[in-house]
Structures are given as structure tokens and as C-alpha cells.
Design a protein around this motif. Structure first.
Motif, PDB file in Angstrom:
ATOM      1  N   TRP A   1       4.642 -19.040   3.984  1.00  4.51           N
ATOM      2  CA  TRP A   1       5.950 -18.406   3.801  1.00  4.51           C
ATOM      3  C   TRP A   1       6.715 -18.956   2.607  1.00  4.51           C
ATOM      4  CZ3 TRP A   1      10.009 -21.725   3.873  1.00  4.51           C
ATOM      5  CH2 TRP A   1       9.843 -22.937   4.539  1.00  4.51           C
ATOM      6  N   GLY A   2       6.268 -20.071   2.050  1.00  5.03           N
ATOM      7  CA  GLY A   2       6.983 -20.711   0.951  1.00  5.03           C
ATOM      8  C   GLY A   2       7.152 -19.849  -0.288  1.00  5.03           C
ATOM      9  N   PRO A   3       6.132 -19.088  -0.718  1.00  2.00           N
ATOM     10  CA  PRO A   3       6.309 -18.265  -1.922  1.00  2.00           C
ATOM     11  C   PRO A   3       7.427 -17.231  -1.821  1.00  2.00           C
ATOM     12  CG  PRO A   3       3.985 -18.508  -1.419  1.00  2.00           C
ATOM     13  CD  PRO A   3       4.737 -19.131  -0.289  1.00  2.00           C
ATOM     14  N   LEU A   4       7.839 -16.898  -0.619  1.00  2.00           N
ATOM     15  CA  LEU A   4       8.957 -15.958  -0.467  1.00  2.00           C
ATOM     16  C   LEU A   4      10.265 -16.546  -0.983  1.00  2.00           C
ATOM     17  CD1 LEU A   4       8.198 -14.637   3.123  1.00  2.00           C
ATOM     18  CD2 LEU A   4       7.745 -13.479   0.968  1.00  2.00           C
ATOM     19  N   PHE A   5      10.365 -17.879  -0.998  1.00  2.00           N
ATOM     20  CA  PHE A   5      11.599 -18.543  -1.408  1.00  2.00           C
ATOM     21  C   PHE A   5      11.501 -19.159  -2.799  1.00  2.00           C
ATOM     22  CE2 PHE A   5      11.812 -18.399   3.192  1.00  2.00           C
ATOM     23  CZ  PHE A   5      13.100 -17.944   3.390  1.00  2.00           C
ATOM     24  N   GLY A   6      10.468 -18.834  -3.541  1.00  2.00           N
ATOM     25  CA  GLY A   6      10.354 -19.337  -4.899  1.00  2.00           C
ATOM     26  C   GLY A   6       9.342 -20.461  -5.022  1.00  2.00           C
TER      27      GLY A   6
ATOM     28  N   PHE B   1      10.095 -23.597  -6.330  1.00  2.00           N
ATOM     29  CA  PHE B   1      10.670 -24.944  -6.291  1.00  2.00           C
ATOM     30  C   PHE B   1      10.581 -25.520  -4.876  1.00  2.00           C
ATOM     31  CE2 PHE B   1      12.984 -22.848  -9.776  1.00  2.00           C
ATOM     32  CZ  PHE B   1      12.560 -23.667 -10.808  1.00  2.00           C
ATOM     33  N   PRO B   2      10.012 -26.715  -4.722  1.00  2.00           N
ATOM     34  CA  PRO B   2       9.866 -27.302  -3.388  1.00  2.00           C
ATOM     35  C   PRO B   2      11.205 -27.582  -2.704  1.00  2.00           C
ATOM     36  CG  PRO B   2       8.513 -28.494  -4.976  1.00  2.00           C
ATOM     37  CD  PRO B   2       9.347 -27.517  -5.731  1.00  2.00           C
TER      38      PRO B   2
ATOM     39  N   VAL C   1      15.038 -26.635   1.782  1.00  3.90           N
ATOM     40  CA  VAL C   1      16.364 -26.201   2.233  1.00  3.90           C
ATOM     41  C   VAL C   1      16.235 -24.972   3.136  1.00  3.90           C
ATOM     42  CG1 VAL C   1      18.555 -25.234   1.442  1.00  3.90           C
ATOM     43  CG2 VAL C   1      17.611 -27.237   0.303  1.00  3.90           C
ATOM     44  N   ALA C   2      15.336 -24.050   2.781  1.00  7.50           N
ATOM     45  CA  ALA C   2      15.118 -22.868   3.626  1.00  7.50           C
ATOM     46  C   ALA C   2      14.566 -23.276   4.987  1.00  7.50           C
ATOM     47  CB  ALA C   2      14.167 -21.901   2.925  1.00  7.50           C
TER      48      ALA C   2
END
Length: 165
Positions: free
Chosen positions: A60-65, A67-68, A73-74
Motif C-alpha cells: 500500500w505504500g506506493p499509494l502515498f508516494g 518518501f518513507p 505518517v500515513a
């Protein structure tokens, strides 16, 4: 005459449901937690979301960009949301394993229920056809009802003029 037996004390027992008061966590040292007090269930829900989210961040991380820091934060936002939603659940007096068993039973049982241990089979809806005859009231021989005829309008009355002396 016989001697009376020794009186036994009467024992009354009342069985009521147990009132479970959740353990609340509201302070860390001498400071109050923001938004608290929290229950243990809320912390468990937030922790589960954190662990599952951290282990599946590649999905799901690529949905938020890229930057780690944004992803972390998400994830924290999702954990806080899960913590808040767990606090909104109604508190019941049911044991959690009974609730889980009832949920599994509701999902596993057939949707139409059972009859004599066999699942009910509902027929699909179908169109009904047929003929319906609506008959009018039977004719009755009666004398015709007289209709009211309006009276003629009165003629205007002429007023006589008088002479003043």
C-alpha cells in the motif's frame, strides 16, 4: 410428641449478568494522554494495525508516494483511526469467544435458514399469469331519481321615487 428438627437456614441465590468494566488507560506518569482514557482493546487494535501495516507497506505504500516519512505518517494515521474506531464500538456483556462463534455461525449458515436440519431452498421469483374479471353492480329497477330544477331568479324590484316637500 416429637421434637422439632433443628431449623436450617434458608439460602437464597440470585444469578445476574456480570457487569464487566473495561480497564481504562488514561495517564502516562503524571501526564494525561491526549484523547484518553483508552481501553486495552483500543491499544490492541492500534497495535495490530501498526504491525500489519508495517509488514505490508510494500503493497500500500506506493499509494502515498515514494518518501518513507510520508508512508510512516500515513501508517500512524491509520493506527490512530483504528484506535478511535475501536473506542466507538458498543460495550456489551458478551464474551469475545461467544461473539466470534456467533459471527462464524451467521456467515456459515445458509441465508434462507434451515428446516428440519436441511437448508431451505427458496424458489426464484416468477411472474403470475391469469385472468381477473371485475363485474359491475347488478342493475336494479328503480324509479328514476328526480333531479332538482333551479328556481327562476327573482325579477328586480323597482323602487318608487317620492317627492320631498
Amino acid at each position: 410428641m416429637s421434637t422439632p428438627d433443628v431449623e436450617r437456614p434458608r439460602v437464597s441465590r440470585f444469578y445476574t449478568s456480570v457487569r464487566r468494566i473495561p480497564i481504562m488507560i488514561g495517564k502516562a506518569g503524571n501526564t494525561r494522554l491526549p484523547g484518553g482514557p483508552y481501553s486495552v482493546t483500543q491499544f490492541i487494535a492500534g497495535g495490530v494495525v501498526l504491525v500489519i501495516g508495517w509488514n505490508t507497506m510494500s503493497l500500500w505504500g506506493p499509494l502515498f508516494g515514494t518518501f518513507p516519512l510520508v508512508r510512516i505518517v500515513a501508517l500512524l494515521g491509520m493506527a490512530v483511526t483504528a484506535l478511535w474506531l475501536a473506542g466507538q464500538l458498543p460495550s456489551t456483556r458478551r464474551k469475545i469467544h461467544h461473539l466470534a462463534a456467533d459471527t462464524v455461525g451467521a456467515i456459515a449458515n445458509p441465508s434462507a435458514g434451515t428446516l428440519n436440519g436441511q437448508p431451505m431452498k427458496l424458489r426464484p421469483p416468477h411472474r403470475l399469469t391469469g385472468t381477473v374479471l371485475i363485474a359491475g353492480a347488478p342493475a336494479v329497477d328503480e324509479a328514476p331519481v328526480p333531479t332538482a330544477v333551479p328556481a327562476p331568479a327573482p325579477e328586480p324590484v323597482e323602487q318608487a321615487r317620492t317627492k320631498e316637500i
